[in-house]
Design an enzyme around this catalytic site. Structure first.
Site, short mmCIF file in Angstrom:
data_model
loop_
_atom_site.label_atom_id
_atom_site.label_comp_id
_atom_site.label_asym_id
_atom_site.label_seq_id
_atom_site.Cartn_x
_atom_site.Cartn_y
_atom_site.Cartn_z
CB SER A 184 36.28 -5.50 -5.89
OG SER A 184 37.00 -6.62 -6.37
CD GLU A 241 -31.88 9.19 -2.75
OE1 GLU A 241 -32.51 8.14 -2.49
OE2 GLU A 241 -31.52 9.50 -3.90
#
Length: 623
Positions: free
Chosen positions: A383, A92
């Site tokens: 309950s 590159e």
């Protein structure tokens, strides 16, 4: 030709840039130098690339890969293999170590190619230019963007070292299939870290970023192999490879071993996301700020969520208490039991020896981030609230009372409120043990009335009931009459108080949040232990809860257990909700059934779906 003219303009601008980049304007006494202008105009914000995070179970195994937009595993420069760095330099940017951000020869070469083709076929971009393009600019093919790229690259070289630029480059380039950075590519395509790759595998991966569409190894592996030959040849030409290494890499057979994203246990993982938000909120003050925000709540919520997202992008490891065998078991049991009803349901299991949430389900065949009935469904508790609100506080506030103390279970009325027992039953004086075992409503309300709601509700302050309001402090609460109610995680957590001699510490899913890069502890719960009930009160409640299972409303939950079993049923008006929360020597577990839009579960109640489900959950619990 318009293209040639455009490129000529770029070339002239570039020549001017080269000519004046190092000159000052002191001769004119007015103008600034180009470097000074760039210093003023171009500011590089500290770039933090989004990094993958992980959620792990109690054994350290990854149960969920967390990607924050990009699949990236970040690797600092000093950990990047030299072969990888040399490869990208050779292919590159052969002059990377010496140029000032751009390669004049490369640009001239690209200019000639593009003039001949009449298009922008070759960019001549250096690694620095590619890095600024990836991080700060776009990939738009225009001359203006190209000139901006040159200027940004030059300025980046002034502010960053070569090592820092290479590190950003290698961690930001795209490797197809949603993969960013070389380390992520290594782990995805080969299921191994880059430290374990051969030169052939390194150059195979290094071929992809040139054109991730053409060189997608899952679709066009033959294209990648051809590009790899170019990579290896250039490395050899640049003196990075001996003939022997070149030949060996060229002839190596490449076999992919794709690592699919891990995303297991969606019910539990979804809750971990919520708990992470609450943990960050507690530690960084968002929880307190939200309570004091008033009309500014939306802004605080948005800031809070942004902070959570930011933390996830930093690369963290979330260690949890998940017990995979228990989670799989809970999901299987709930999905099988839910086949008996059109309703929904959820289950939660706490290891109360460690006060950790080890399993949690969110609904029928739950999918990640769907509505979660384990912690998002706030329902009337029926309950199951009685031991926490009426019985234990009454025993605590009245020394000398015990389960044999008599309580009136006959008709009760106060200021227009006249609750009835289930089925309309009328009872007289009964023991507290019988009243709880048979879940007589008038007895529970009468105990709360004698205590006063204000006194009883002080005990609930110790538990993580997030939506209790001041309006709830009234007699109907004894039977589960709350404005918003509770969720299953909250209720199951609260019941662990009866396994801890009356002390309480909120059970958590998250053990700690750590930095993935250095292992530092970032977030952990610091909630302490509170004494809620005395050991004597707790022991008496445990005895009463065991009677509920042995010969009361919870017999459907009974099984031959080694050690303690106790729990409480809960049914709301018109059978809209069915609860059972109970505990053994090791675990506290809760189950809930109900429709998302409340509807009757009369048949499910008759068949004891809730108690039988709890029994299966506990009796068949894997070791």
């Amino acid at each position: 030709m318009k293209t040639a003219a455009g490129w000529s303009g770029v070339f002239l601008c570039f020549l001017a840039f080269l000519l004046f980049a190092d000159r000052t304007g002191s001769e004119l006494g007015k103008a600034e130098s180009l470097p000074q202008i760039l210093d003023e105009r171009i500011e590089f914000e500290e770039e933090t690339l989004a990094v993958n995070s992980e959620i792990r179970d109690r054994n350290g195994a990854v149960i969920s890969d967390v990607y924050s937009g990009e699949n990236r595993v970040y690797k600092p420069y000093h950990q990047i293999r030299e072969d990888i760095i040399q490869m990208f330099k050779a292919v590159e940017d052969r002059h990377f170590d010496t140029h000032a951000g751009f390669d004049a020869a490369g640009i001239a070469r690209a200019l000639l190619v593009n003039l001949q083709s009449g298009a922008i076929d070759e960019g001549g971009s250096t690694i620095t230019q590619q890095t600024v393009r990836n991080l700060y600019l776009t990939h738009e093919q225009t001359y203006e963007r190209k000139l901006s790229e040159l200027l940004y690259a030059y300025q980046m070289e002034q502010e960053y070292s070569k090592e820092e630029i290479m590190e950003l480059y290698i961690n930001s380039i795209y490797f197809a299939n949603g993969i960013y950075g070389f380390e992520s590519a290594s782990e995805y395509y080969f299921s191994r870290p880059s430290d374990e790759l051969s030169l052939g595998e390194i150059t195979f991966l290094g071929s992809i970023p040139n054109n991730p569409t053409i060189y997608n190894p899952l679709e066009y592996p033959e294209n990648v192999r051809e590009r790899q030959k170019v990579m290896l040849r250039r490395m050899k030409e640049q003196g990075y490879l001996s003939e022997e290494r070149y030949t060996a890499a060229l002839n190596q057979s490449i076999e992919l071993n794709v690592r699919e994203r891990i995303d297991l246990y969606p019910d539990y993982v979804t809750y971990v996301y919520e708990e992470l938000k609450q943990l960050i909120g507690q530690q960084e003050g968002y929880t307190d700020r939200l309570q004091a925000a008033g009309d500014n709540r939306a802004a605080v919520e948005e800031e809070w969520q942004s902070r959570v997202t930011e933390v996830m992008k930093e690369g963290i490891v979330i260690d949890t208490a998940l017990k995979p065998s228990a989670q799989s078991h809970a999901v299987t049991v709930m999905n099988q039991q839910l086949q008996q009803t059109s309703a929904q349901g959820a289950a939660a299991i706490v290891d109360h020896q460690r006060q950790e949430l080890i399993a949690l389900t969110g609904g029928r065949n739950y999918q990640k981030f769907d509505f979660h009935r384990g912690y998002q469904a706030y329902r009337q508790p029926g309950s199951v609230i009685k031991p926490l609100l009426s019985y234990a506080p009454y025993l605590e506030e009245n020394p000398g009372t015990d389960p044999s103390t008599l309580v009136d279970a006959g008709p009760f009325a106060h200021e227009g409120y006249a609750p009835r027992n289930a089925g309309g039953g009328v009872y007289g004086l009964v023991t507290m043990e019988e009243a709880l075992r048979q879940s007589y409503n008038t007895a529970a309300v009468r105990l709360l009335h004698q205590l006063t709601p204000e006194t009883a509700f002080r005990y609930l302050d110790a538990f993580p009931f997030a939506r209790i309001t001041s309006e709830d402090e009234a007699l109907p609460a004894a039977l589960g009459g709350f404005q918003y109610g509770m969720n299953l995680v909250e209720m199951t957590s609260a019941y662990t108080v009866f396994s801890q001699d009356g002390t309480f510490k909120t059970p958590r899913a998250i053990r700690g949040v750590y930095s993935k890069s250095n292992g530092d502890l970032l977030f952990s719960w610091n909630s302490g232990t509170r004494t809620v009930f005395s050991p004597e009160t707790t022991s008496r409640i445990r005895g009463m809860l065991s009677q509920v299972i042995e010969r009361g409303t919870g017999t459907g939950a009974s099984y031959a257990a080694e050690g303690y079993l106790g729990g409480k049923t809960g049914t709301t008006d018109n059978y809209a909700d069915l609860w059972f929360v109970g505990l053994s020597n090791r675990y506290t577990a809760g189950v809930w059934f109900g429709h998302d839009q409340p509807g009757a579960l009369r048949e499910e109640s008759t068949e004891n779906l809730h108690t039988k489900t709890w029994r299966r959950l506990m009796q068949e619990m894997p070791d």
